[in-house]
Scaffold this motif. Structure first.
Motif, mmCIF file in Angstrom:
data_model
loop_
_atom_site.group_PDB
_atom_site.id
_atom_site.type_symbol
_atom_site.label_atom_id
_atom_site.label_comp_id
_atom_site.label_asym_id
_atom_site.label_seq_id
_atom_site.Cartn_x
_atom_site.Cartn_y
_atom_site.Cartn_z
ATOM 1 N N LEU A 572 0.834 -1.203 0.000
ATOM 2 C CA LEU A 572 0.000 0.000 0.000
ATOM 3 C C LEU A 572 0.873 1.261 0.000
ATOM 4 O O LEU A 572 0.629 2.215 -0.757
ATOM 5 C CB LEU A 572 -0.907 -0.030 1.241
ATOM 6 N N ILE A 573 1.919 1.264 0.845
ATOM 7 C CA ILE A 573 2.811 2.424 0.919
ATOM 8 C C ILE A 573 3.541 2.625 -0.402
ATOM 9 O O ILE A 573 3.673 3.750 -0.901
ATOM 10 C CB ILE A 573 3.811 2.234 2.080
ATOM 11 N N GLN A 574 3.989 1.533 -0.999
ATOM 12 C CA GLN A 574 4.708 1.635 -2.265
ATOM 13 C C GLN A 574 3.798 2.141 -3.383
ATOM 14 O O GLN A 574 4.221 2.928 -4.242
ATOM 15 C CB GLN A 574 5.297 0.272 -2.638
ATOM 16 N N HIS A 575 2.517 1.698 -3.376
ATOM 17 C CA HIS A 575 1.560 2.164 -4.385
ATOM 18 C C HIS A 575 1.355 3.671 -4.265
ATOM 19 O O HIS A 575 1.348 4.397 -5.277
ATOM 20 C CB HIS A 575 0.228 1.421 -4.204
ATOM 21 N N ASP A 576 1.190 4.172 -3.016
ATOM 22 C CA ASP A 576 0.996 5.617 -2.814
ATOM 23 C C ASP A 576 2.232 6.402 -3.261
ATOM 24 O O ASP A 576 2.120 7.470 -3.881
ATOM 25 C CB ASP A 576 0.722 5.917 -1.336
ATOM 26 N N ALA A 582 -3.515 8.355 -2.125
ATOM 27 C CA ALA A 582 -3.678 8.472 -0.670
ATOM 28 C C ALA A 582 -4.424 7.258 -0.121
ATOM 29 O O ALA A 582 -5.298 7.376 0.749
ATOM 30 C CB ALA A 582 -4.424 9.758 -0.333
ATOM 31 N N LEU A 583 -4.106 6.063 -0.611
ATOM 32 C CA LEU A 583 -4.810 4.862 -0.175
ATOM 33 C C LEU A 583 -4.509 4.530 1.280
ATOM 34 O O LEU A 583 -5.403 4.075 2.022
ATOM 35 C CB LEU A 583 -4.425 3.671 -1.065
ATOM 36 N N ILE A 618 -7.463 -1.254 -2.465
ATOM 37 C CA ILE A 618 -6.669 -1.657 -1.298
ATOM 38 C C ILE A 618 -6.730 -3.162 -1.104
ATOM 39 O O ILE A 618 -5.714 -3.823 -0.843
ATOM 40 C CB ILE A 618 -7.164 -0.920 -0.040
ATOM 41 N N GLU A 619 -7.929 -3.748 -1.237
ATOM 42 C CA GLU A 619 -8.051 -5.198 -1.084
ATOM 43 C C GLU A 619 -7.265 -5.922 -2.166
ATOM 44 O O GLU A 619 -6.729 -7.011 -1.939
ATOM 45 C CB GLU A 619 -9.528 -5.609 -1.126
#
Length: 645
Positions: A572-576, A582-583, A618-619
């Motif tokens: 999730l952090i890498q995607h943001d 801001a996921l 996110i899922e």
């Protein structure tokens, strides 16, 4: 046979009026033109020749007389003239007049360069002839240097007895010089110069001319020697004057330093304030003086009367010259002497650390417009010791007044508290009511010492009434819960301004009784390690925000926390980070809103469908979050991420 009266009378008249040789030659021609048969012709020719010989002897005697007069005049000039230029000019003019030369000059040998440099010249037609110079191994100069004897040539430019200097030959061509005679100026068997006479037609100089020239050269050598001695004497006198002036200046400086030291010592003995000392030192040094603490904050200052510089007024602790100040202070600590930090707007900034015992108490900064003399620098450096004594005295006074507060703080957080009634009485002296709910703040710093920060925090307007102390290298603050947020903001503002990002801290939950302080203190103290491992900076967070993580991660190091975050919410952090989304923040808000999408949308001020779309993404990154244990793990990771962010 008797000589006719007319011939004898004519010859006597010619001798009497010093007629030129041409007139005698004319008489000789007339006599020789007489008829060969005339009986007295041979006698008449002999008589005219005798008259011509007498005329020649008279000319030689006159030349000798003129030479003697010239030598006497030259000797008189040597005894009367002390100015080298005028003396040499007169000698060159006399040489040219006596020899009837077209041009004359005198040169001095520059031994360092190996060049004869003309000092005086007369009769030149071009400007180059005024400052002629020739190497000592070229031209007539080389022959005279080698033989130390006079040398003459009727045709200089075509003479092959020496090596020519093309540049010197060009000057002779421009001047039209043909014949040249040169003699050495000798002193103590060393050639120190040359005297030359030159003509613009072929000429052979007589022995008499050369003798006169040598006599004048001897006087020239004496003139050069006297000029050199006079120059050395003047140089020695100048050096003596400079040494005397320097000694007088040094004595005045030492006396001024002694007076300054006495004045400063007298002020110290009278118990003068720091401001009075600053003003006195600034007046002695003629500039603006600042006294800085450990954080480069101004704690006192002084400006000399009439000083126009504004560097002291424009000083900023974290201004454009802060790096220069830090560098100069490091240099001064290593050398034990003051150091120049920078120069700007016509002012020089000089610094000197203030040392008390083994600790640095701060620094003094002097702004001045003229370079300081050595004695003034010493005065500036000695003043740092006096100011250090005053600062130590102030610290002792503050420590004395702070001692009771420190004892009270340690009694409050000690596991074995004293009686609450006694603690309450002690707190009342500092304006703190222990019967009201209390809050505890604890701050850890990377830069200045906790003791120094504790003393400075007590001076901040709006902080009191409260208790502040350094406990085991951590700044501890006890205040009323009603004022906790106000104190928290004041401390955070001061920390950001003075310490930068080199701090972190925790604000406790409200305590209804002082009896809770020991347990809360111990808990928060353990929590400080979590803040360090999380890498938190420039934050004062609430105890409740940290409670769960203190229990879960108390024994973990920073790398373990990184691994936990990466395993839980890393994708999730890498995607943001990659897509500037801001996921992560959306998911944290979703958990904080009891997993209610509509409430999350309202809090984030976005449409509920946008929330659902983000949750779907996110899922896809983290997998299904419906399982309670997985949701708790992710929620904890998100809270840790939030603290670090």
């Amino acid at each position: 046979m008797d000589i006719p009266p007319s011939i004898a009378q004519t010859l006597i008249e010619l001798l009497h009026r010093a007629a030129p040789a041409e007139d005698f030659a004319q008489q000789l021609a007339q006599v020789e033109a007489l008829p060969a048969g005339q009986a007295d012709k041979a006698s008449l020719v002999e008589t005219v020749r005798m008259a011509m010989a007498v005329h020649n002897r008279i000319e030689v005697l006159q030349q000798r007389e003129q030479g003697m007069v010239a030598l006497m005049e030259s000797a008189q000039d040597l005894s009367e003239q002390l100015e080298q230029g005028k003396l040499l000019d007169a000698m060159v003019a006399r040489t040219r007049r006596l020899l009837g030369a077209d041009m004359a000059w005198l040169s001095e040998l520059d031994e360092a360069r190996g060049v004869f440099q003309a000092l005086a010249a007369e009769g030149g037609l071009t400007r180059n002839s005024v400052a002629m110079n020739i190497r000592s191994d070229r031209g007539v100069a080389s022959v005279v240097m080698a033989t130390r004897m006079p040398f003459t040539t009727p045709d200089y430019l075509h003479d092959t007895r020496f090596s020519h200097d093309p540049r010197f030959d060009d000057i002779f061509r421009a001047e039209g010089i043909c014949a040249l005679v040169g003699v050495p100026l000798i002193w103590q068997d060393e050639v120190i110069g040359l005297l030359f006479a030159a003509d613009r037609y072929p000429r052979v100089h007589t022995t008499q001319n050369i003798a006169i020239l040598r006599a004048l050269a001897a006087h020239g050598a004496l003139a050069l020697k006297n000029a050199r001695d006079f120059k050395r004497v003047n140089l020695a006198l100048d050096k003596a004057d400079e040494a005397r002036s320097e000694l007088e200046r040094h004595i005045r400086g030492v006396q001024a330093a002694a007076d300054a030291h006495e004045e400063i010592t007298l002020l110290l003995a009278r118990g003068a304030s720091l401001a009075t000392l600053c003003q006195a030192v600034a007046g002695l040094l003629g500039g603006g003086l600042l006294v800085l603490d450990e954080l480069n904050q101004v704690i006192s200052q002084g400006v000399a009367e009439g000083y126009a510089g504004t560097g002291a007024q424009r000083y900023q602790p974290h201004g454009e010259h802060s790096a220069d100040l830090a560098r100069a202070l490091r240099q001064a600590r290593l050398s034990g002497r003051s150091a120049q930090a920078y120069e700007a707007d016509g002012e020089i900034c000089r610094v000197m650390p203030v040392i008390g015992g083994d600790d640095a108490l701060g620094a003094i900064v002097l702004f001045h417009q003229k370079p300081l003399e050595e004695v003034a620098e010493r005065t500036f450096e000695r003043s740092s010791s006096v100011i250090g004594i005053v600062l130590l005295s102030q610290e002792r006074q503050e420590a004395s007044s702070h001692r009771d507060m420190s004892a009270l703080m340690r009694a409050l957080v000690s596991p074995r508290q004293d009686e609450l009634a006694l603690l309450g009485d002690g707190a009342e002296r500092f304006g703190l009511d222990l019967t009201q709910p209390l809050s505890l703040m604890m701050v850890e710093l990377n830069g200045p010492s906790a003791g120094f920060v504790s003393r400075r925090l007590l001076q901040i307007p709006g902080v009191k009434p409260c208790l502040i102390d350094d406990i085991d290298g951590i700044v501890a603050v006890v205040c009323s819960t009603l004022r906790a947020q106000e104190v928290r903001q004041a401390l955070a503002l001061w920390m950001r301004r003075e310490v930068g990002k080199a701090y972190r801290g925790v604000l406790s939950r409200p305590m209804s009784s002082p009896a809770e302080l020991p347990a809360v203190f111990a808990t928060i103290k353990r929590s400080m390690g979590i803040l360090r491992r999380l890498g938190l900076q420039e934050q004062l967070i609430g105890q409740n925000e940290l409670a769960l993580y203190s229990t879960l991660f108390e024994t973990h190091d920073a790398s373990s926390l990184e691994q936990f975050l990466d395993a839980s919410i890393g994708p999730l952090i890498q995607h943001d980070r990659k897509r500037q989304t801001a996921l992560t923040a959306t998911l944290l808000c979703f958990f904080d809103c009891n997993q209610n999408a509509r409430t999350t949308a309202q809090r984030l001020n976005i449409h509920v469908n946008t929330v659902r779309q983000r949750l779907s993404t996110i899922e896809g990154l983290l997998g299904h979050l419906g399982q309670a244990s997985r949701a708790l793990e992710v929620h904890v990771a998100l809270r840790l991420w939030s603290l670090r962010a």
